[in-house]
Design an enzyme around this catalytic site. Structure first.
Site, PDB file in Angstrom:
ATOM      1  N   ASP A  35     -22.255 -35.293 -24.370  1.00 58.00           N
ATOM      2  CA  ASP A  35     -21.947 -33.891 -24.059  1.00 58.00           C
ATOM      3  C   ASP A  35     -23.178 -33.219 -23.459  1.00 58.00           C
ATOM      4  O   ASP A  35     -24.074 -32.771 -24.178  1.00 58.00           O
ATOM      5  CB  ASP A  35     -21.505 -33.163 -25.329  1.00 58.00           C
ATOM      6  CG  ASP A  35     -21.039 -31.741 -25.032  1.00 58.00           C
ATOM      7  OD1 ASP A  35     -20.946 -31.377 -23.842  1.00 58.00           O
ATOM      8  OD2 ASP A  35     -20.766 -30.991 -25.989  1.00 58.00           O
ATOM      9  N   SER A  66     -15.732 -48.152 -18.342  1.00 57.13           N
ATOM     10  CA  SER A  66     -16.438 -49.295 -17.776  1.00 57.13           C
ATOM     11  C   SER A  66     -16.892 -50.233 -18.886  1.00 57.13           C
ATOM     12  O   SER A  66     -16.972 -49.856 -20.048  1.00 57.13           O
ATOM     13  CB  SER A  66     -17.653 -48.810 -16.985  1.00 57.13           C
ATOM     14  OG  SER A  66     -17.291 -47.837 -16.043  1.00 57.13           O
ATOM     15  N   ASP A 116     -22.379 -27.495 -21.406  1.00 59.39           N
ATOM     16  CA  ASP A 116     -21.949 -26.489 -22.374  1.00 59.39           C
ATOM     17  C   ASP A 116     -21.614 -25.189 -21.649  1.00 59.39           C
ATOM     18  O   ASP A 116     -22.107 -24.919 -20.541  1.00 59.39           O
ATOM     19  CB  ASP A 116     -23.048 -26.234 -23.414  1.00 59.39           C
ATOM     20  CG  ASP A 116     -23.241 -27.421 -24.349  1.00 59.39           C
ATOM     21  OD1 ASP A 116     -22.343 -28.276 -24.411  1.00 59.39           O
ATOM     22  OD2 ASP A 116     -24.297 -27.488 -25.003  1.00 59.39           O
TER      23      ASP A 116
END
EC number: 3.5.1.-
Length: 825
Positions: free
Chosen positions: A363, A291, A366
């Site tokens: 991130d 985007s 996990d």
């Protein structure tokens, strides 16, 4: 004989009645579907008409007026907050009920209730990832806040008021095809919708593949081929931005964190087997559907006031992801794109400010390898002791078949999505690992958008963002006070470097998330000297930022092109920003194509291949729909990358991923003698010239086989790319739009690929003469029998925008208002 004929006739009649009124497999009951009074014929609507209506609804507290413009956008005027969201729920359901229900059924792992066992594994995967558990956690948080509680209850009441007004003949056509009825809406469904967005934008399953790369090649190779920061980057927050805070200490990195965890993945699924085919497995390329947003200040603007642009790129569908709306209440007048099923405006503007969003891509998922005490899986090892495993029983209802009972094991990290011996759905989900995911955290994103909708200045914007958790978004901002700002915003765990790049040790607390980056220390910038802010899903900040947010984001191409254009532009108008949204220049080709062409041995090309070589060599680097160059370059890059990184291709027993586009470009442009060019599994020593020539020949041979000899019609980029907007079911093709003539592509500012693209384009010029322009690829109605189902697609493909009707008060006259509904209590 007459009796026999009578009996046979009766049996046949009964059989036909049964056939036409019973759902058989995937077929709908044809009698119901074809009924001229209650079947699909009842869903046809007259072209471009709106009707005046006055009616009462139970639960409203006061009168509500809804005015519809010539694009069927509702402008809601209410005297109190409850009625405002009640009306939003009602009118959204009026246009998008089936979409709302299907999406929340998918988010809850309940598709099999409607479709049958064809979606059982998808439902099982959704349940095992803890989607419902996460939504319930978020709902508890929302209902504990008086503002969001009122919003959710009012919105749900409005949706249910519409549902209760329906008889079977009024049901959206998809209900008739699938032969089921709408169920009551409840606040949990809105929470599920938000978690579905988190699934789309805040997930990543490369940890297992990266662990296998680490185990096979060692850490030195990982550092070389999978670096933590790219060699070429143009980050969201401008390089040189000062961080005016004292960062919290980062937990110490365990000394042996790079030690491979054996048997991290024990089985492969359909996806991983597909990686063995001629498809370049580049997760960074998958992110290139991303985007864009930006805002320019008054000094660069022709109006002297900021102009803001937003175009989030998502999977394209009919009905559209977005629903345009204006909400006017005692303390708010906001307009923009809403999510069907969720209150508020998500990307939009009011009289004082405008904002938009792009995905951060940090991130925040996990995976932890779990060590069980024994085969009963009732206890797992953690810091030297065994902790109890929590069992969650998931009951999946399957249409026409018995319920499926699934037991999901939970640790303090989160759910173990797939146990040993199970086959994962997407091929990248680690087996026997627990998932730690930000979406499982308590959150209340509704409050963020509630306050954003009512914001008047930068301080209001920052306050609103402080409530936001997931999925992390780059919130661009502009105000009539001539402020522009951008925050990569969300809740980010404090991690040691490379924490989560590989599968983590679930038995050691040193590998846990151990705190959160304070909101005020999220990367951000206000009124930078360059006169604009922008984001395109690239790295949030340069290497001076003191916290670790992840090792891989979208590459620099779109961000660099946007920043180059905005730097050089002056006297900017909304139309010049519209043109930038539709920019088709290929930065990737600019940076790597000359080198690739120089390595090709032209004397090894046949006549057709040489003609194609000359075509791509003369290409202007524009991914325009009629160009042939992008077709050749795109396919060539896939073949070239696959052959270059052949050693990293996944196998049945060891799924791995290949180095990404950024690292491949670096090798081609700066490392012509790299040892990675030679495939050690072959006797011949390959060179870049070998790989470039062989992959180019394979490219042209493949295209010739599929498209015939090179010609402008069949090899045109738009023809090859074949952008298609599928119906949300993905299976009812007559309700889809195929082969749309549009350029762009992955890594292009106009990031329109085969199934993804600009899902909402908006440009807002702030100031005393507020003007806004917007469009999305679809229409306001979810009914395929309506003119407003897909009426904006053709304008969207041409890069046009529509003037947004923004009413300052209910009594304002506007010739584009075509009908008014009056709702009373």
């Amino acid at each position: 004989m007459k009796w026999i004929k009578a009996i046979l006739s009766s049996v046949l009649t009964i059989g036909l009645i049964f056939f036409f009124n019973t759902k058989l497999g995937i077929l709908p009951p044809l009698g119901k579907l074809l009924n001229p009074f209650h079947g699909f014929w009842a869903n046809a609507e007259p072209t471009k008409t709106e009707s005046e209506k006055s009616f009462s609804l139970t639960g409203l507290q006061d009168k509500v007026t809804i005015q519809f413009d010539d694009n069927h956008v509702p402008h809601i005027f209410a005297n109190n907050t409850y009625d405002l969201f009640y009306a939003q729920g009602y009118v959204t359901a009026y246009d998008r009920l089936w979409q709302m229900e299907l999406q929340t059924h998918a988010a809850a792992g309940r598709l099999s209730e409607i479709i049958g066992d064809r979606t059982l594994e998808l439902d099982r995967n959704t349940r095992r990832r803890g989607m419902v558990v996460a939504a319930k956690t978020t709902l508890t948080q929302m209902m504990s806040d008086s503002v969001s509680k009122q919003i959710l209850e009012a919105y749900s009441a409005g949706v249910n008021a519409y549902i209760s007004s329906l008889s079977p003949k009024d049901y959206p056509i998809e209900y008739k095809i699938l032969d089921y009825s709408p169920e009551p809406w409840e606040p949990l469904k809105s929470a599920l919708l938000l978690k579905q967005m988190a699934t789309t934008l805040a997930t990543g399953d490369d940890d297992g593949q990266m662990t296998n790369v680490l185990a096979h090649y060692g850490y030195d190779v990982v550092k070389d081929l999978f670096p933590d920061y790219p060699f070429h980057e143009n980050p969201v927050i401008p390089v040189g931005t000062k961080w005016n805070f004292e960062p919290l200490p980062t937990p110490p990195q365990p000394k042996d964190f790079i030690k491979p965890i054996s048997n991290a993945i024990t089985s492969l699924s359909k996806f991983s087997r597909a990686n063995s085919s001629l498809v370049y497995n580049d997760p960074q390329a998958e992110k290139e559907v991303g985007s864009n947003n930006w805002a320019i200040n008054g000094q660069k603007s022709a109006t002297g006031y900021p102009i803001l642009s937003n175009d989030p790129h998502l999977e394209l569908s009919l009905p559209s992801i977005w629903y345009q709306i204006q909400l006017v209440g005692p303390d708010v007048n906001v307009c923009g794109a809403s999510l069907p099923g969720a209150p508020n405006v998500i990307s939009g503007f009011n009289e004082k400010v405008a904002w938009g969003v792009t995905n951060v891509g940090s991130d925040v998922m996990d995976w932890y390898k779990i060590t069980f005490k024994d085969q009963t899986h009732k206890e797992y090892l953690y810091d030297g002791i065994y902790k109890p495993v929590k069992q969650v029983i998931e009951v999946i209802k399957v249409r026409g078949k018995p319920d499926v009972i699934d037991t999901v094991l939970y640790t303090h990290h989160g759910p173990i999505v797939y146990n040993e011996g199970m086959q994962s759905l997407n091929g990248r989900t680690p087996i026997g690992c627990a998932m730690r995911w930000i979406a499982h955290e308590p959150s209340n994103e509704l409050v963020t958008f509630y306050y954003l909708n009512r914001a008047k200045n930068y301080s209001d914007y920052v306050k609103a963002l402080s409530y936001y958790i997931s999925p992390a978004q780059n919130f661009v901002f502009a105000s009539a006070e001539n402020d522009i700002a951008l925050w990569p915003n969300g809740k980010f765990p404090i991690k040691w470097k490379e924490q989560g790049k590989f599968i983590l040790d679930g038995s050691n607390s040193a590998y846990d998330w151990q705190g959160w980056i304070p909101h005020a220390q999220n990367p951000h910038v206000l009124n930078p000297p360059r006169g604009f802010v922008s984001s395109a899903n690239q790295f949030s900040a340069d290497t001076t930022y003191p916290y670790y947010l992840g090792w891989e984001f979208s590459n620099y191409s779109r961000g660099e092109r946007i920043n180059q254009r905005l730097t050089s532009m002056q006297q900017i108008t909304p139309d010049s920003l519209r043109m930038l949204q539709n920019d088709n220049y290929n930065i990737h080709a600019r940076d790597v194509l000359p080198q690739l062409l120089s390595y090709v041995s032209q004397n090894q090309l046949n006549k057709e291949q040489l003609k194609a070589y000359q075509t791509v060599a003369g290409w202007n680097k524009q991914n325009n729909p009629a160009e042939i160059g992008p077709t050749i370059f795109y396919v060539w890059w896939q073949y070239f990358s696959l052959k270059l990184w052949d050693e990293f291709r996944s196998t049945e027993d060891k799924p791995m991923r290949m180095p990404n586009q950024d690292r491949t470009v670096k090798l081609v442009t700066t490392e012509p003698t790299s040892p990675w060019i030679d495939n050690k599994e072959t006797e011949q020593k390959e060179t870049l010239a070998d790989i470039a020539t062989q992959s180019f020949r394979a490219t042209i041979d493949t295209l010739t086989t599929k498209k015939g000899e090179l010609n402008p019609e069949s090899w045109a980029w738009a023809k090859y790319k074949s952008t298609t907007i599928l119906h949300l079911s993905r299976s009812i093709l007559p309700f889809s739009r195929k082969d749309i003539w549009i350029g762009g592509g992955r890594g292009i500012v106009n990031a329109t690929s085969e199934r993804n693209g600009p899902s909402w384009r908006m440009v807002v010029a702030l100031g005393p003469n507020l003007k806004a322009y917007a469009l999305y690829p679809g229409g306001q109605s979810g009914n395929p029998g309506s003119y407003y189902y897909d009426n904006m697609i053709d304008k969207w493909s041409k890069g046009e925008l529509l003037d947004v009707v923004f009413l300052h008060k209910q009594t304002e006259k506007n010739e584009r208002i075509k009908a008014t509904w009056t709702l009373t209590h």
